[in-house]
Design a protein around this motif. Structure first.
Motif, mmCIF file in Angstrom:
data_model
loop_
_atom_site.group_PDB
_atom_site.id
_atom_site.type_symbol
_atom_site.label_atom_id
_atom_site.label_comp_id
_atom_site.label_asym_id
_atom_site.label_seq_id
_atom_site.Cartn_x
_atom_site.Cartn_y
_atom_site.Cartn_z
ATOM 1 N N TYR A 111 38.127 23.892 33.644
ATOM 2 C CA TYR A 111 37.852 25.089 32.832
ATOM 3 C C TYR A 111 37.134 24.738 31.525
ATOM 4 O O TYR A 111 36.204 25.426 31.108
ATOM 5 C CB TYR A 111 39.148 25.860 32.524
ATOM 6 C CG TYR A 111 39.618 26.720 33.666
ATOM 7 C CD1 TYR A 111 38.886 27.838 34.073
ATOM 8 C CD2 TYR A 111 40.797 26.435 34.332
ATOM 9 C CE1 TYR A 111 39.318 28.636 35.118
ATOM 10 C CE2 TYR A 111 41.247 27.226 35.385
ATOM 11 C CZ TYR A 111 40.500 28.328 35.773
ATOM 12 O OH TYR A 111 40.930 29.110 36.810
ATOM 13 N N ILE A 112 37.560 23.662 30.885
ATOM 14 C CA ILE A 112 36.932 23.255 29.626
ATOM 15 C C ILE A 112 35.480 22.854 29.859
ATOM 16 O O ILE A 112 34.591 23.210 29.088
ATOM 17 C CB ILE A 112 37.741 22.116 28.954
ATOM 18 C CG1 ILE A 112 39.078 22.678 28.441
ATOM 19 C CG2 ILE A 112 36.951 21.480 27.821
ATOM 20 C CD1 ILE A 112 40.039 21.640 27.895
ATOM 21 N N GLU A 113 35.223 22.135 30.938
ATOM 22 C CA GLU A 113 33.845 21.728 31.260
ATOM 23 C C GLU A 113 32.970 22.956 31.536
ATOM 24 O O GLU A 113 31.824 23.035 31.069
ATOM 25 C CB GLU A 113 33.838 20.777 32.473
ATOM 26 C CG GLU A 113 32.484 20.217 32.799
ATOM 27 C CD GLU A 113 31.855 19.445 31.648
ATOM 28 O OE1 GLU A 113 30.624 19.558 31.493
ATOM 29 O OE2 GLU A 113 32.567 18.745 30.898
ATOM 30 N N GLU A 114 33.507 23.927 32.268
ATOM 31 C CA GLU A 114 32.750 25.144 32.567
ATOM 32 C C GLU A 114 32.450 25.919 31.268
ATOM 33 O O GLU A 114 31.342 26.409 31.075
ATOM 34 C CB GLU A 114 33.536 26.026 33.539
ATOM 35 C CG GLU A 114 32.746 27.207 34.046
ATOM 36 C CD GLU A 114 33.522 28.018 35.083
ATOM 37 O OE1 GLU A 114 33.036 29.099 35.421
ATOM 38 O OE2 GLU A 114 34.604 27.565 35.544
ATOM 39 N N ALA A 115 33.436 25.984 30.373
ATOM 40 C CA ALA A 115 33.235 26.674 29.095
ATOM 41 C C ALA A 115 32.168 25.966 28.254
ATOM 42 O O ALA A 115 31.319 26.610 27.629
ATOM 43 C CB ALA A 115 34.549 26.750 28.322
ATOM 44 N N LYS A 116 32.180 24.640 28.257
ATOM 45 C CA LYS A 116 31.171 23.873 27.516
ATOM 46 C C LYS A 116 29.771 24.126 28.071
ATOM 47 O O LYS A 116 28.799 24.236 27.322
ATOM 48 C CB LYS A 116 31.491 22.374 27.544
ATOM 49 C CG LYS A 116 32.628 21.984 26.639
ATOM 50 C CD LYS A 116 32.894 20.487 26.707
ATOM 51 C CE LYS A 116 34.045 20.090 25.818
ATOM 52 N NZ LYS A 116 34.343 18.649 25.898
ATOM 53 N N GLN A 117 29.660 24.206 29.394
ATOM 54 C CA GLN A 117 28.362 24.484 30.011
ATOM 55 C C GLN A 117 27.845 25.865 29.611
ATOM 56 O O GLN A 117 26.658 26.032 29.331
ATOM 57 C CB GLN A 117 28.465 24.384 31.538
ATOM 58 C CG GLN A 117 28.607 22.973 32.045
ATOM 59 C CD GLN A 117 28.817 22.926 33.552
ATOM 60 O OE1 GLN A 117 28.869 23.948 34.212
ATOM 61 N NE2 GLN A 117 28.941 21.703 34.087
ATOM 62 N N ILE A 118 28.744 26.836 29.571
ATOM 63 C CA ILE A 118 28.344 28.189 29.167
ATOM 64 C C ILE A 118 27.867 28.191 27.723
ATOM 65 O O ILE A 118 26.839 28.785 27.393
ATOM 66 C CB ILE A 118 29.514 29.184 29.364
ATOM 67 C CG1 ILE A 118 29.759 29.388 30.864
ATOM 68 C CG2 ILE A 118 29.236 30.511 28.678
ATOM 69 C CD1 ILE A 118 31.008 30.178 31.194
ATOM 70 N N LEU A 119 28.590 27.508 26.854
ATOM 71 C CA LEU A 119 28.187 27.435 25.446
ATOM 72 C C LEU A 119 26.843 26.729 25.302
ATOM 73 O O LEU A 119 26.005 27.118 24.490
ATOM 74 C CB LEU A 119 29.260 26.728 24.615
ATOM 75 C CG LEU A 119 30.570 27.501 24.408
ATOM 76 C CD1 LEU A 119 31.587 26.629 23.687
ATOM 77 C CD2 LEU A 119 30.322 28.776 23.625
ATOM 78 N N GLU A 120 26.638 25.703 26.100
ATOM 79 C CA GLU A 120 25.373 24.962 26.042
ATOM 80 C C GLU A 120 24.205 25.844 26.496
ATOM 81 O O GLU A 120 23.142 25.849 25.876
ATOM 82 C CB GLU A 120 25.469 23.718 26.928
ATOM 83 C CG GLU A 120 24.283 22.792 26.809
ATOM 84 C CD GLU A 120 24.465 21.566 27.688
ATOM 85 O OE1 GLU A 120 23.577 21.319 28.514
ATOM 86 O OE2 GLU A 120 25.501 20.884 27.537
ATOM 87 N N LYS A 121 24.401 26.603 27.571
ATOM 88 C CA LYS A 121 23.349 27.488 28.079
ATOM 89 C C LYS A 121 22.994 28.587 27.075
ATOM 90 O O LYS A 121 21.839 28.970 26.955
ATOM 91 C CB LYS A 121 23.781 28.143 29.392
ATOM 92 C CG LYS A 121 23.739 27.220 30.579
ATOM 93 C CD LYS A 121 24.189 27.942 31.826
ATOM 94 C CE LYS A 121 24.304 26.993 32.997
ATOM 95 N NZ LYS A 121 24.833 27.675 34.190
ATOM 96 N N THR A 122 23.997 29.093 26.393
ATOM 97 C CA THR A 122 23.763 30.184 25.432
ATOM 98 C C THR A 122 23.420 29.662 24.041
ATOM 99 O O THR A 122 23.196 30.450 23.130
ATOM 100 C CB THR A 122 24.992 31.103 25.338
ATOM 101 O OG1 THR A 122 26.136 30.330 25.001
ATOM 102 C CG2 THR A 122 25.225 31.832 26.639
ATOM 103 N N GLN A 123 23.416 28.346 23.897
ATOM 104 C CA GLN A 123 23.078 27.687 22.628
ATOM 105 C C GLN A 123 24.011 28.097 21.485
ATOM 106 O O GLN A 123 23.600 28.275 20.351
ATOM 107 C CB GLN A 123 21.628 27.952 22.249
ATOM 108 C CG GLN A 123 20.655 27.409 23.270
ATOM 109 C CD GLN A 123 19.218 27.734 22.952
ATOM 110 O OE1 GLN A 123 18.925 28.554 22.093
ATOM 111 N NE2 GLN A 123 18.306 27.086 23.650
ATOM 112 N N ILE A 124 25.287 28.241 21.829
ATOM 113 C CA ILE A 124 26.314 28.518 20.825
ATOM 114 C C ILE A 124 26.988 27.195 20.510
ATOM 115 O O ILE A 124 27.282 26.410 21.423
ATOM 116 C CB ILE A 124 27.343 29.544 21.368
ATOM 117 C CG1 ILE A 124 26.645 30.876 21.650
ATOM 118 C CG2 ILE A 124 28.493 29.732 20.405
ATOM 119 C CD1 ILE A 124 27.523 31.899 22.331
#
Length: 143
Positions: A111-124
């Motif tokens: 879950y943490i890895e998936e959340a990090k990927q989402i943040l990376e894609k959205t540049q947050i």
């Protein structure tokens, strides 16, 4: 307030021969005069409307009310340059932390890895708070 005869004649000339101005159109013209539009300004905008909005074949049948958009005042809208932090209430992130701690280490890492990927894609920026807010959406709801 009455409509000046020259404005009345102008409107009739726009509409064409043998037609009249309906009571709604008379009320519309009176309202424009009450709002402070000058007779010349009304004539100018109506002429523009009949040139751009109303096709020549429809002019005799069309109401002046189709031109109302040219008389509406355009409002300036406030666009904030940055988000006001006081505009949104603070989210309680403790239940997310508790739910995360209940998961097995493998699930937690997934879950943490998936959340990090989402943040990376959205540049947050991947801060703890941002990570927990994304996890709030990703984690299964417990009722």
């Amino acid at each position: 307030m009455s409509i000046p005869p020259s404005l009345y004649q102008f409107v009739l000339s726009l509409k064409g021969r043998g037609f009249f101005i309906s009571p709604k159109e008379v009320k519309f013209l009176k309202k424009l005069l009450e709002q402070g539009f000058s007779e010349e300004e009304i004539k100018k905008r109506l002429k523009e409307c009949y040139k751009r909005v109303i096709p020549p074949k429809e002019r005799e049948k069309s109401s002046l009310l189709r031109c109302i958009g040219l008389f509406l005042k355009k409002e300036r809208r406030y666009r904030p340059t940055q988000i006001d932090p006081n505009a949104y209430p603070e989210v309680n992130l403790e239940p997310i932390k508790e739910t995360l701690n209940k998961l097995s280490p493998a699930e937690r890492a997934k879950y943490i890895e998936e959340a990090k990927q989402i943040l990376e894609k959205t540049q947050i920026p991947p801060t703890e708070k941002n990570l927990l807010e994304v996890l709030m959406i990703l984690l299964p709801n417990e009722g």
